[in-house]
Structures are given as C-alpha cells and as structure tokens.
Write a protein that holds these residues in place. Structure first.
Motif, PDB file in Angstrom:
ATOM      1  N   VAL A 107       0.855  -1.193   0.000  1.00  0.00           N
ATOM      2  CA  VAL A 107       0.000   0.000   0.000  1.00  0.00           C
ATOM      3  C   VAL A 107       0.891   1.245   0.000  1.00  0.00           C
ATOM      4  CG1 VAL A 107      -1.759   1.282   1.275  1.00  0.00           C
ATOM      5  CG2 VAL A 107      -1.838  -1.219   1.197  1.00  0.00           C
ATOM      6  N   LEU A 108       0.647   2.123  -0.982  1.00  0.00           N
ATOM      7  CA  LEU A 108       1.460   3.343  -1.083  1.00  0.00           C
ATOM      8  C   LEU A 108       0.884   4.397  -0.135  1.00  0.00           C
ATOM      9  CD1 LEU A 108       1.989   3.523  -4.949  1.00  0.00           C
ATOM     10  CD2 LEU A 108       3.620   2.752  -3.230  1.00  0.00           C
ATOM     11  N   SER A 109       1.264   4.306   1.116  1.00  0.00           N
ATOM     12  CA  SER A 109       0.719   5.249   2.105  1.00  0.00           C
ATOM     13  C   SER A 109       1.403   6.607   1.968  1.00  0.00           C
ATOM     14  CB  SER A 109       0.911   4.693   3.508  1.00  0.00           C
ATOM     15  OG  SER A 109       2.280   4.508   3.741  1.00  0.00           O
ATOM     16  N   GLY A 110       0.814   7.589   2.643  1.00  0.00           N
ATOM     17  CA  GLY A 110       1.398   8.939   2.643  1.00  0.00           C
ATOM     18  C   GLY A 110       1.500   9.460   1.221  1.00  0.00           C
ATOM     19  N   ASP A 111       2.646  10.035   0.883  1.00  0.00           N
ATOM     20  CA  ASP A 111       2.838  10.608  -0.451  1.00  0.00           C
ATOM     21  C   ASP A 111       3.879   9.812  -1.237  1.00  0.00           C
ATOM     22  OD1 ASP A 111       0.971  12.643  -0.029  1.00  0.00           O
ATOM     23  OD2 ASP A 111       2.435  13.829   1.069  1.00  0.00           O
ATOM     24  N   ARG A 112       3.826   8.503  -1.100  1.00  0.00           N
ATOM     25  CA  ARG A 112       4.893   7.700  -1.701  1.00  0.00           C
ATOM     26  C   ARG A 112       4.630   7.295  -3.159  1.00  0.00           C
ATOM     27  NH1 ARG A 112       5.681   4.432   3.165  1.00  0.00           N
ATOM     28  NH2 ARG A 112       5.218   2.542   2.008  1.00  0.00           N
ATOM     29  N   ALA A 113       3.456   7.649  -3.714  1.00  0.00           N
ATOM     30  CA  ALA A 113       3.112   7.186  -5.060  1.00  0.00           C
ATOM     31  C   ALA A 113       4.090   7.701  -6.122  1.00  0.00           C
ATOM     32  CB  ALA A 113       1.686   7.606  -5.411  1.00  0.00           C
ATOM     33  N   MET A 114       4.366   9.000  -6.106  1.00  0.00           N
ATOM     34  CA  MET A 114       5.221   9.562  -7.156  1.00  0.00           C
ATOM     35  C   MET A 114       6.658   9.040  -7.082  1.00  0.00           C
ATOM     36  SD  MET A 114       5.340  11.319  -9.878  1.00  0.00           S
ATOM     37  CE  MET A 114       3.925  12.357 -10.100  1.00  0.00           C
ATOM     38  N   PRO A 115       7.288   9.033  -5.896  1.00  0.00           N
ATOM     39  CA  PRO A 115       8.640   8.445  -5.842  1.00  0.00           C
ATOM     40  C   PRO A 115       8.656   6.999  -6.316  1.00  0.00           C
ATOM     41  CG  PRO A 115       8.195   9.658  -3.836  1.00  0.00           C
ATOM     42  CD  PRO A 115       6.913   9.648  -4.611  1.00  0.00           C
ATOM     43  N   PHE A 116       7.632   6.234  -5.960  1.00  0.00           N
ATOM     44  CA  PHE A 116       7.560   4.840  -6.397  1.00  0.00           C
ATOM     45  C   PHE A 116       7.519   4.763  -7.920  1.00  0.00           C
ATOM     46  CE2 PHE A 116       4.751   1.502  -8.004  1.00  0.00           C
ATOM     47  CZ  PHE A 116       5.401   0.369  -7.565  1.00  0.00           C
ATOM     48  N   LEU A 117       6.701   5.634  -8.506  1.00  0.00           N
ATOM     49  CA  LEU A 117       6.520   5.632  -9.956  1.00  0.00           C
ATOM     50  C   LEU A 117       7.811   6.029 -10.681  1.00  0.00           C
ATOM     51  CD1 LEU A 117       4.021   5.070 -11.646  1.00  0.00           C
ATOM     52  CD2 LEU A 117       3.737   7.523 -11.883  1.00  0.00           C
ATOM     53  N   LEU A 118       8.495   7.043 -10.155  1.00  0.00           N
ATOM     54  CA  LEU A 118       9.744   7.478 -10.805  1.00  0.00           C
ATOM     55  C   LEU A 118      10.768   6.352 -10.773  1.00  0.00           C
ATOM     56  CD1 LEU A 118      10.089  11.183  -9.637  1.00  0.00           C
ATOM     57  CD2 LEU A 118       9.151  10.283 -11.750  1.00  0.00           C
ATOM     58  N   ASP A 119      10.798   5.642  -9.656  1.00  0.00           N
ATOM     59  CA  ASP A 119      11.684   4.478  -9.553  1.00  0.00           C
ATOM     60  C   ASP A 119      11.347   3.460 -10.629  1.00  0.00           C
ATOM     61  OD1 ASP A 119      13.741   4.429  -7.819  1.00  0.00           O
ATOM     62  OD2 ASP A 119      12.557   3.812  -6.074  1.00  0.00           O
ATOM     63  N   LEU A 120      10.055   3.256 -10.827  1.00  0.00           N
ATOM     64  CA  LEU A 120       9.580   2.240 -11.765  1.00  0.00           C
ATOM     65  C   LEU A 120       9.933   2.598 -13.204  1.00  0.00           C
ATOM     66  CD1 LEU A 120       7.630  -0.321 -12.039  1.00  0.00           C
ATOM     67  CD2 LEU A 120       5.860   1.363 -12.561  1.00  0.00           C
ATOM     68  N   ILE A 121       9.603   3.825 -13.614  1.00  0.00           N
ATOM     69  CA  ILE A 121       9.757   4.144 -15.037  1.00  0.00           C
ATOM     70  C   ILE A 121      11.197   4.478 -15.427  1.00  0.00           C
ATOM     71  CG2 ILE A 121       7.371   4.947 -15.240  1.00  0.00           C
ATOM     72  CD1 ILE A 121       8.475   7.797 -15.437  1.00  0.00           C
ATOM     73  N   SER A 122      12.009   4.875 -14.469  1.00  0.00           N
ATOM     74  CA  SER A 122      13.380   5.256 -14.851  1.00  0.00           C
ATOM     75  C   SER A 122      14.244   4.044 -15.181  1.00  0.00           C
ATOM     76  CB  SER A 122      14.020   6.110 -13.756  1.00  0.00           C
ATOM     77  OG  SER A 122      14.081   5.368 -12.558  1.00  0.00           O
ATOM     78  N   ALA A 123      13.668   2.838 -15.111  1.00  0.00           N
ATOM     79  CA  ALA A 123      14.422   1.638 -15.484  1.00  0.00           C
ATOM     80  C   ALA A 123      14.633   1.557 -17.002  1.00  0.00           C
ATOM     81  CB  ALA A 123      13.681   0.399 -14.988  1.00  0.00           C
ATOM     82  N   THR A 124      13.778   2.221 -17.787  1.00  0.00           N
ATOM     83  CA  THR A 124      13.945   2.201 -19.250  1.00  0.00           C
ATOM     84  C   THR A 124      14.527   3.542 -19.701  1.00  0.00           C
ATOM     85  OG1 THR A 124      11.781   3.176 -19.697  1.00  0.00           O
ATOM     86  CG2 THR A 124      11.859   0.764 -19.435  1.00  0.00           C
ATOM     87  N   PRO A 125      15.222   3.564 -20.884  1.00  0.00           N
ATOM     88  CA  PRO A 125      15.829   4.834 -21.330  1.00  0.00           C
ATOM     89  C   PRO A 125      14.797   5.950 -21.509  1.00  0.00           C
ATOM     90  CG  PRO A 125      16.659   2.979 -22.616  1.00  0.00           C
ATOM     91  CD  PRO A 125      15.577   2.433 -21.758  1.00  0.00           C
ATOM     92  N   LEU A 126      13.658   5.625 -22.158  1.00  0.00           N
ATOM     93  CA  LEU A 126      12.634   6.655 -22.350  1.00  0.00           C
ATOM     94  C   LEU A 126      12.073   7.094 -20.991  1.00  0.00           C
ATOM     95  CD1 LEU A 126      10.771   8.323 -24.202  1.00  0.00           C
ATOM     96  CD2 LEU A 126       9.183   6.379 -24.214  1.00  0.00           C
ATOM     97  N   GLY A 127      11.873   6.104 -20.134  1.00  0.00           N
ATOM     98  CA  GLY A 127      11.348   6.404 -18.806  1.00  0.00           C
ATOM     99  C   GLY A 127      12.305   7.284 -18.018  1.00  0.00           C
ATOM    100  N   ALA A 128      13.614   7.072 -18.208  1.00  0.00           N
ATOM    101  CA  ALA A 128      14.605   7.884 -17.485  1.00  0.00           C
ATOM    102  C   ALA A 128      14.513   9.344 -17.918  1.00  0.00           C
ATOM    103  CB  ALA A 128      16.004   7.336 -17.727  1.00  0.00           C
ATOM    104  N   VAL A 129      14.328   9.541 -19.254  1.00  0.00           N
ATOM    105  CA  VAL A 129      14.201  10.915 -19.757  1.00  0.00           C
ATOM    106  C   VAL A 129      12.935  11.563 -19.173  1.00  0.00           C
ATOM    107  CG1 VAL A 129      13.824  12.319 -21.833  1.00  0.00           C
ATOM    108  CG2 VAL A 129      15.448  10.413 -21.887  1.00  0.00           C
ATOM    109  N   VAL A 130      11.840  10.783 -19.194  1.00  0.00           N
ATOM    110  CA  VAL A 130      10.580  11.319 -18.651  1.00  0.00           C
ATOM    111  C   VAL A 130      10.710  11.581 -17.148  1.00  0.00           C
ATOM    112  CG1 VAL A 130       8.155  10.770 -18.222  1.00  0.00           C
ATOM    113  CG2 VAL A 130       9.141  10.334 -20.452  1.00  0.00           C
ATOM    114  N   SER A 131      11.441  10.706 -16.457  1.00  0.00           N
ATOM    115  CA  SER A 131      11.648  10.921 -15.018  1.00  0.00           C
ATOM    116  C   SER A 131      12.311  12.267 -14.765  1.00  0.00           C
ATOM    117  CB  SER A 131      12.555   9.834 -14.432  1.00  0.00           C
ATOM    118  OG  SER A 131      11.911   8.622 -14.472  1.00  0.00           O
ATOM    119  N   LEU A 132      13.297  12.568 -15.634  1.00  0.00           N
ATOM    120  CA  LEU A 132      13.966  13.864 -15.489  1.00  0.00           C
ATOM    121  C   LEU A 132      12.981  15.005 -15.730  1.00  0.00           C
ATOM    122  CD1 LEU A 132      17.525  13.673 -17.091  1.00  0.00           C
ATOM    123  CD2 LEU A 132      16.918  14.140 -14.731  1.00  0.00           C
TER     124      LEU A 132
END
Lengths: 110, 514
Positions: free
Chosen positions: B309-334
């Motif tokens: 369960v993504l309690s508090g405000d942890r959704a966005m950090p979790f998502l950035l961790d998830l998508i930055s694993a791919t090159p396109l995702g890393a650019v979008v993370s930035l």
C-alpha cells in the motif's frame, strides 16, 4: 483647514467610497447554470454499483463526471470571455490622483 | 531512482542556470520599469502592472499548481482510488471562485492602486481590525505555502539523494537561496517569467509521464483491471460520507484556493482586463490537462505496487523508480523531476514575494514605520524575503525528518484562508456590509475552524490533530470535520451568514456604482 476645503474633501471621499462596492459583472443566470453543472457532475444520484461498462481507464460512473468537468471548463471559458467585458480600466489608465482618502490612503504620493 | 548522481546534478545545474538567466533578464526590465515608473514598490511587487496574457497565464498556472499537485494529489489518488477523480473538479472550482470577485476587484485595483489584498479590506471597510485580521490570516497561509513547498523539495531530495546520502538540507537551502536571490533582483517580473518556464516544465512533465505510462508501461486501462481484481471497493463512486467531503472540498477550493493572496496579486498585475479574462478562461481547462492525468497516474502507481500500500505521499517516488528503469522512462523521469521542482519553486517564490509585500505594505507601512520613502520600503521588502526564507528552510529540514505530509498542511491553510472570502464576496457587491460585521464574521469563522482543529485529538495517542500525519485522518476526524464536513467549511458558512445578515438587516443607504 478652511471650511470650503473640508466640504470638498468630504464630498470627494463620499464619491470614491461609492464605487468601492462595485457591481458584479457576471449575470445571475450564470450561477444557476454552474449549479446545474455541479449537480450533474457530482455523482450523488448514480448507483454505487454502476461500474460497467468501462471506458478506457474509467468506470462508467466516472465518465459522467469527466464529461461534466469538460462542460464546466467550456462554460467557464464562455463566461470569462463573453461576460467579463473589457472596460475603461484597460491599458495604463490608472488615475494617479484618485486614491481613497477613506482610512489610510491608497496613494503614498498624497 | 535509477538515475546517476552526475545526471541529476547536471540537470539541476542547467535548471538553476536557466532560472537565474531569466531572472537577470527580468531584473534588467525591472530597472527600465523603475526609471519610467514613479513607485518602485509597484514595479517590484506587481511588475508595474504590465503582465500580458502569456506571462499571466504562465504565472497563474505555475502558482496554482504546486508540489501538492505532483506529490499530494497522486498520493491521495493512490490511497483512495477512483473516488478521488473529483480532484479535477476541485481545481476547476478555483476558477469558478474567481468569478465571484475578480472582475470587480481588478477594476478597483486599477482605480485605487491596490498592491495587496489587504488594501481592498482597508479601503472598502475602513476597519483596521478587519484589515489586520485578514492580513494575519493571509500571512499565516503564505508562510504555510512556503513551508509546505520547501518540505516537498526536501522530500524529493531525500528520495533522489538516498543512494548518494544527500541530506535534504542541501536541496531545500540551495533552492531557497536561488528563489530569494532572483526575487530580490527582479521582483514580480523575475517571479512571473521564471513561473512561465516552470509552468512549461510542469506541463511537459505531466504530459510526458502520461504518455510514457500509456505507451510503455501497460497503460491506465490496465490499472483499472488491477483495481477491479484487488480493490473493487475503490472502483466505486464516493459514498455519502465521501460526497460530503467532495462538497467540502469544492467549497474549500472556491472559497480558499481562489483567494490565494499571491493569486490576487496576479490579478492586480495584469496589464488589462482582456489579458486577465483570457488567462482565466484557459486556466479553467488546465485541471483536465494536469490534475486529471495526475490522478490517473496515482491510481496507476498503486496498481503497479501490488499488495504494497502506497501510504502517505509515496506514489510519485515509487513511480519514478519504476519508469526510470527504461531509457525513455529515465528521460521522462527527469522531465517529471524538473516539473515537480518547478511546481514547488513557482508556488513558493510567488508566496514569498506576496509575504514580503504584505509585511511591508499592510503592517510596516501602515502601522509600524509609516511615512518613509518608497525606496526604504523596497529595501525592507527585500530583507524581509531573506528573513522569511532562511528560518523556514531550516524548519522545513526538520519537518522532513519528522515526516509531516503535504496534504495535512494544505488543509489547514485553506480552511483558514477561506474565512477571508465572505467579506470580499459580499463587500465587493454591497455597500451595506459594515466593517464591524465583516470583522465579527471573519473572527468567528476563524475561531471556530481553529477550535475544531485544536479540540480534535488522536483517539489513541491524544495528539492534537494539527500535528498528526494526514494518512491517519480517519482516527481523529470527528471534531475536525463535524458531520463529515471540513471545519473550515462550517466556519465559512457561519462567516457568510453573519455577512449576509448584515446586508439584509441594514437599509440601503446609497446606490452601488460600478
């Protein structure tokens, strides 16, 4: 201070005070339409079990909501563009000497 | 987050350079404006009332959408599921709220050269108590704004810097100093132009995140399937209690968010009614293009977190961790990172400028050290910025360690700020509302709201609600939200009744002239 000056100052202050409470520029029917849009958009009247059919990422009930929010945005834009007329305060038309004497002055130059 | 320290550092460096460059350019324009303008404070605080459509839209957008949009809204959407799709409607209500006063206030501000929201209260009601109370509430809300944005910057630093053991103080204090510096050199022009850049980054971040999730990570329709399987209850529309909270939130945004003092100063700063109404018309569309995607993003984050369960405000950090694993995702993370930092800075810098403006104009100029040269007050305003931002930066560093969440802070400031609205709504329409009555309404509305917050204690620990993290809300919400409706909304109702009672119990003395 001479009496004549006192009278003029008092009259000026009264005239300026009159326009501090300004006419609302949005016609009353606009608020009725806003209320209706809110009443349709907020899902108070929908069944809590109305999930299907789903549309892309939205359960059925929420499509009504997103549709209502879109209508709200469109009506908002219409009201701002059509019912907020340009007036004589456009451009740099501030009246430098027209500060209020009511309470503390709005103008520091006075 | 799977981005190297060097990449993050380089990106942050480029961002800060761009901000400083824009601020210097704006400062040069301010100097030209100062030469042409008779009052340097008007130039510094309102950009010489010369903001055109494009800059005005950028600064309104960047000011209205803060770190809370990126972190708080996505966090709440992850926790509540589809019932939080009301988020865009809440944000649209801000623009509806502007219609209640902005057209008339803009006209009055031009005619009487208002510089702060407090100018209206003093000019209209000639009541110092009301003026000081409204200014104090606004100041409280503004300091709260700056603090919450600095806290958000600290939280982001904590997440991004965890691999390199970067202390949140670095992120908080660096950006605080950058903000105070560009505000000092360029005033409102620097803030508005940097807001334009920050608004563009914010929007690009949201759009990028939306598209990368839809095209490369299974999409939002898949999130719906996951929710149906795991949390079917979160697919439903809000129940009676939820609908009551929706109503409360709409009132909170109509009454509270529409009277942000920094937003009112932007109304004063417009170069014309035409620029202002066109900006507002487009602002009405932005919740559908910003808040709605971010709510869906929050829901998606929870769908990918599975049983965690993504309690508090942890959704966005979790998502950035998830998508930055791919090159396109890393650019979008930035891009998202840039957008989030931009959202936080643009809200904080606007609040900071308005804070110094209110301290200076509403208190020092009027009551403490009146009748000095404009240049003197301008110097004081610039010093005031530093006096405010540095202690708040230190406090924010402490808050990040203490784990205060953003949504909690947002709630109290909006509930108090909305108590300034009835005097504005009613006072701008009718000359029959007296200063005394408006003062009593504002005082009782505020006292009721604060009393509810203070009297509300945690059921187990006995802690005062004010200091309990937001996600434990359900355990102490009874006094905080009588009958499920936020205390501030009850306060607003009481306040509004007192004001309206004033105009209907008093004979009309003279005509209301536009």
């Amino acid at each position: 201070m001479p009496p004549a000056r006192q009278t003029r100052d008092a009259r000026d202050a009264h005239d300026e005070k009159d326009d501090v409470a300004a006419k609302p520029e949005v016609p009353p029917w606009v608020w009725i339409v806003f209320t209706l849009i809110y009443l349709i958009t907020i899902p108070w009247y929908l069944s809590r079990d109305w999930i299907d059919p789903t549309f892309w990422a939205f359960p059925a009930w929420s499509t009504v909501m997103v549709g209502g929010a879109t209508a709200l945005a469109a009506f908002n834009a219409y009201v701002f563009l059509r019912h907020w007329p340009d007036d004589d305060e456009d451009g740099d038309s501030m009246e430098d000497g027209q500060a209020s004497r009511a309470g503390d002055s709005m103008e520091d130059g006075e | 987050m799977n981005l190297s320290g060097a990449t993050l550092l380089g990106f942050t460096g480029i961002y800060i350079l761009a901000i400083v460059g824009l601020a210097l350019w704006a400062a040069a324009r301010e100097r030209r404006g100062l030469a042409a303008h008779h009052d340097p404070r008007e130039e510094h605080e309102l950009g010489g009332r010369s903001l055109g459509f494009f800059v005005l839209l950028g600064t309104l957008y960047a000011t209205q959408y803060s770190g809370n949009s990126f972190i708080g809204f996505t966090g709440k959407a992850a926790r509540e599921g589809y019932a939080f799709l009301g988020g865009p409607l809440f944000m649209q209500s801000v623009i509806v709220g502007y219609l209640l006063f902005a057209p008339a206030l803009f006209r009055l501000s031009r005619r009487h050269r208002y510089r702060t929201p407090g100018d209206f209260y003093l000019h209209r009601f000639e009541h110092r108590g009301l003026h000081m109370l409204a200014s104090a509430i606004m100041l409280f809300a503004l300091l709260n704004f700056v603090l919450s944005q600095l806290v958000a910057i600290g939280q982001l630093t904590l997440v991004l810097g965890r691999d390199n053991a970067i202390h949140p103080a670095w992120g908080i204090m660096t950006l605080a100093v950058v903000m105070a510096t560009y505000e000092n050199v360029g005033g409102m022009r620097a803030v508005a132009w940097t807001d334009l850049l920050q608004g563009a980054l914010l929007f690009l971040g949201v759009v990028g995140l939306f598209f990368v999730i839809e095209t490369s990570f299974g999409g939002f329709a898949q999130a719906l399937v996951v929710f149906r399987e795991n949390w079917p209850e979160k697919l439903r529309p809000p129940d009676a209690r939820g609908l009551t909270q929706w109503f409360g939130s709409i009132m909170l945004f109509v009454g509270g968010a529409a009277v942000y003092p920094q937003a009112i100063q932007r109304i004063y700063s417009a170069d014309s009614a035409r620029s202002l109404r066109r900006s507002m018309a487009i602002m009405g569309l932005m919740p559908l293009l910003t808040t709605l995607p971010l709510v869906l993003v929050g829901i998606f984050a929870q769908s990918r977190a599975g049983s965690t369960v993504l309690s508090g405000d942890r959704a966005m950090p979790f998502l950035l961790d998830l998508i930055s694993a791919t090159p396109l995702g890393a650019v979008v993370s930035l891009m998202v990172l840039g957008g989030a930092v931009a959202a936080m800075m643009s809200t904080a810098d606007s609040a900071l400028l308005t804070t110094s403006s209110i301290v200076n104009r509403d208190w020092l100029e009027r009551y403490v050290i009146p009748n000095r040269e404009p240049q003197f007050y301008l110097r004081i305003a610039k010093i005031c910025t530093w006096v405010v931002v540095l202690p708040l930066g230190l406090f924010a560093t402490w808050s990040v360690s203490a784990g205060i969440t953003i949504w909690q802070i947002l709630s109290i400031k909006l509930e108090l700020l909305m108590q300034t609205a009835p005097a504005l709504w009613v006072g701008i329409r009718s000359d029959r509302l007296t200063g005394n009555r408006a003062f009593i309404g504002m005082l009782l509305g505020s006292a009721f709201t604060v009393a509810c917050w203070v009297l509300s204690v945690h059921s187990e620990t006995g802690a005062i609600a004010l200091f309990v993290p937001a996600h434990t809300q359900a355990e102490w919400s009874t006094a905080r939200a009588p009958l499920g409706l936020q205390a501030g909304v009850w306060g607003l109702g009481l306040n509004l009744l007192i004001c309206l009672g004033g105009i209907y119990s008093r004979p009309r003395s003279r005509s209301v002239v536009a």
